[in-house]
Design an enzyme around this catalytic site. Structure first.
Site, mmCIF file in Angstrom:
data_model
loop_
_atom_site.group_PDB
_atom_site.id
_atom_site.type_symbol
_atom_site.label_atom_id
_atom_site.label_comp_id
_atom_site.label_asym_id
_atom_site.label_seq_id
_atom_site.Cartn_x
_atom_site.Cartn_y
_atom_site.Cartn_z
ATOM 1 N N THR A 68 32.321 67.651 72.002
ATOM 2 C CA THR A 68 32.197 66.958 73.299
ATOM 3 C C THR A 68 31.005 66.004 73.308
ATOM 4 O O THR A 68 30.892 65.180 74.205
ATOM 5 C CB THR A 68 32.059 67.970 74.451
ATOM 6 O OG1 THR A 68 31.037 68.889 74.108
ATOM 7 C CG2 THR A 68 33.345 68.704 74.717
ATOM 8 N N ARG A 102 22.531 79.298 79.748
ATOM 9 C CA ARG A 102 21.330 79.269 80.589
ATOM 10 C C ARG A 102 21.511 79.721 82.036
ATOM 11 O O ARG A 102 20.558 80.293 82.592
ATOM 12 C CB ARG A 102 20.703 77.865 80.507
ATOM 13 C CG ARG A 102 20.063 77.615 79.146
ATOM 14 C CD ARG A 102 19.873 76.158 78.859
ATOM 15 N NE ARG A 102 21.156 75.475 78.724
ATOM 16 C CZ ARG A 102 21.284 74.175 78.495
ATOM 17 N NH1 ARG A 102 20.204 73.429 78.387
ATOM 18 N NH2 ARG A 102 22.479 73.629 78.372
ATOM 19 N N ASP A 122 29.252 81.442 66.222
ATOM 20 C CA ASP A 122 29.670 80.042 66.377
ATOM 21 C C ASP A 122 28.949 79.181 65.332
ATOM 22 O O ASP A 122 27.988 78.489 65.639
ATOM 23 C CB ASP A 122 29.315 79.606 67.811
ATOM 24 C CG ASP A 122 29.755 78.185 68.119
ATOM 25 O OD1 ASP A 122 30.642 77.663 67.421
ATOM 26 O OD2 ASP A 122 29.192 77.607 69.077
ATOM 27 N N LYS A 179 30.753 77.062 63.195
ATOM 28 C CA LYS A 179 31.539 75.826 62.987
ATOM 29 C C LYS A 179 31.701 75.496 61.508
ATOM 30 O O LYS A 179 31.231 74.453 61.029
ATOM 31 C CB LYS A 179 30.906 74.659 63.741
ATOM 32 C CG LYS A 179 30.806 74.895 65.253
ATOM 33 C CD LYS A 179 30.255 73.680 65.961
ATOM 34 C CE LYS A 179 30.263 73.815 67.468
ATOM 35 N NZ LYS A 179 29.376 74.840 68.020
ATOM 36 N N ASP A 220 33.867 73.076 55.165
ATOM 37 C CA ASP A 220 33.503 72.942 53.742
ATOM 38 C C ASP A 220 34.806 73.022 52.943
ATOM 39 O O ASP A 220 35.898 73.026 53.533
ATOM 40 C CB ASP A 220 32.518 74.074 53.373
ATOM 41 C CG ASP A 220 31.628 73.710 52.182
ATOM 42 O OD1 ASP A 220 32.120 73.051 51.236
ATOM 43 O OD2 ASP A 220 30.447 74.107 52.185
ATOM 44 N N LYS A 227 27.284 85.291 72.321
ATOM 45 C CA LYS A 227 27.529 84.239 71.325
ATOM 46 C C LYS A 227 26.247 83.962 70.549
ATOM 47 O O LYS A 227 25.192 83.739 71.133
ATOM 48 C CB LYS A 227 27.981 82.935 71.986
ATOM 49 C CG LYS A 227 28.224 81.817 70.963
ATOM 50 C CD LYS A 227 28.840 80.581 71.600
ATOM 51 C CE LYS A 227 27.830 79.571 72.044
ATOM 52 N NZ LYS A 227 27.302 78.713 70.965
HETATM 53 O O1 C5P Z 1 23.290 77.112 78.333
HETATM 54 P P1 C5P Z 1 24.704 76.597 78.355
HETATM 55 O O2 C5P Z 1 25.604 77.323 79.315
HETATM 56 O O3 C5P Z 1 24.772 75.100 78.514
HETATM 57 O O4 C5P Z 1 25.225 76.968 76.895
HETATM 58 C C1 C5P Z 1 26.465 76.579 76.440
HETATM 59 C C2 C5P Z 1 26.674 77.031 75.033
HETATM 60 O O5 C5P Z 1 27.884 76.450 74.558
HETATM 61 C C3 C5P Z 1 25.595 76.611 74.043
HETATM 62 O O6 C5P Z 1 25.456 77.664 73.082
HETATM 63 C C4 C5P Z 1 26.134 75.361 73.411
HETATM 64 O O7 C5P Z 1 25.697 75.191 72.098
HETATM 65 C C5 C5P Z 1 27.641 75.618 73.442
HETATM 66 N N1 C5P Z 1 28.450 74.398 73.514
HETATM 67 C C6 C5P Z 1 28.342 73.443 74.511
HETATM 68 N N2 C5P Z 1 29.164 72.361 74.528
HETATM 69 C C7 C5P Z 1 30.083 72.223 73.593
HETATM 70 C C8 C5P Z 1 30.234 73.175 72.591
HETATM 71 C C9 C5P Z 1 29.399 74.271 72.585
HETATM 72 O O8 C5P Z 1 27.498 73.560 75.387
HETATM 73 N N3 C5P Z 1 30.867 71.179 73.647
#
Ligand code: C5P
Length: 241
Positions: A127, A218, A63, A65, A68, A36
């Protein structure tokens, strides 16, 4: 779940700079199938980073989003799909004409490139937003209702699914049916650090709730051995999902 199916359902979020991103891609090549790219990496590196991931054999969830006017979003979806992205995100709040325009843009790219049409998923309620934040922008119904309304609007305008938390996955699956994409971030293998995520589910629990794809960053990218961390998640899905 089969090993190959597990790999098709895990999307590794690459939220870092170019050099580290390419190191991770090289390490995960032959293991992971999906990466992603979010705004931070894309706005620094542009469509070239999508192309570099595609050239290494990955599918890419771009991603960005989109939100527009319909004309701009049609062009954005077309350009993003032509860059090689297989999955794109768009804000449900952009309403019907904009959602339909995103689908048209992806379709135009498929016609001119000869590739499959990029799929589209809608963001319903971010979220990070609570009911007080929604009230600031004049939205006063409960968040689950708001999310369901936007998901239905997206579906009726040709969007392939939604991005939502694992806690909403079951409701979204019931609402959108068996073929919809239900993409969930906020996924943490048992024992992994939460970081800034609070409402999390394990990979197997998110799939059991109805997720089609898991976005995991992560716990894989910051691990001492990202390939081992990735493979442990595959094994969790193969043996428990
Ligand atoms: O590192 P981690 O597993 O927290 O990454 C989650 C990914 O999902 C990140 O790229 C973050 O921007 C995205 N994301 C999120 N929560 C959301 C929507 C997208 O963590 N509600």
């Amino acid at each position: 779940m089969l090993d190959v199916e597990a790999r098709d359902r895990i999307i590794v979020a690459i939220d870092c700079g170019r050099d580290e991103a390419l190191q991770l891609a090289d390490a995960l090549r032959g293991h992971a199938r999906w990466l992603k790219v979010g705004m931070t990496l894309y706005y620094a590196e542009g469509p070239a980073i999508v192309q570099e991931f595609c050239n290494r054999g990955f599918k890419v969830f771009l991603d960005l989003k989109f939100h527009d006017i319909p004309h701009q979003v049609r062009g954005a979806a077309r350009s993003a799909a032509l860059a090689g992205a297989d999955l794109l995100s768009v804000h449900g709040l952009g309403a019907g004409a904009m959602l339909a325009a995103a689908c048209e843009g992806a379709q135009e790219a498929a016609q001119s490139s000869g590739r499959d049409r990029a799929k589209l998923v809608a963001i319903t309620v971010l979220t990070s937003m609570d009911e007080a934040a929604l009230a600031q922008i004049g939205l006063t119904c409960p968040i689950p209702e708001e999310a369901a309304r936007l998901a239905s609007l997206a579906k009726s305008n040709g969007i392939d699914g939604v991005v939502c938390s694992p806690r909403e996955a079951a409701d979204m699956r019931a609402l959108l049916g068996p073929d919809a994409l239900v993409v969930t971030p906020g996924v943490r293998p048992a024992g992994a650090a939460l970081g800034d995520q609070s409402r999390v589910a394990t990979p197997a629990a998110a799939i059991a709730a109805g997720a089609s794809h898991l976005v995991i960053g992560r716990p894989i990218t910051a691990a001492d051995d990202p390939v081992a961390a990735y493979e442990a998640i595959v094994q969790e899905l193969v043996f428990t999902a």
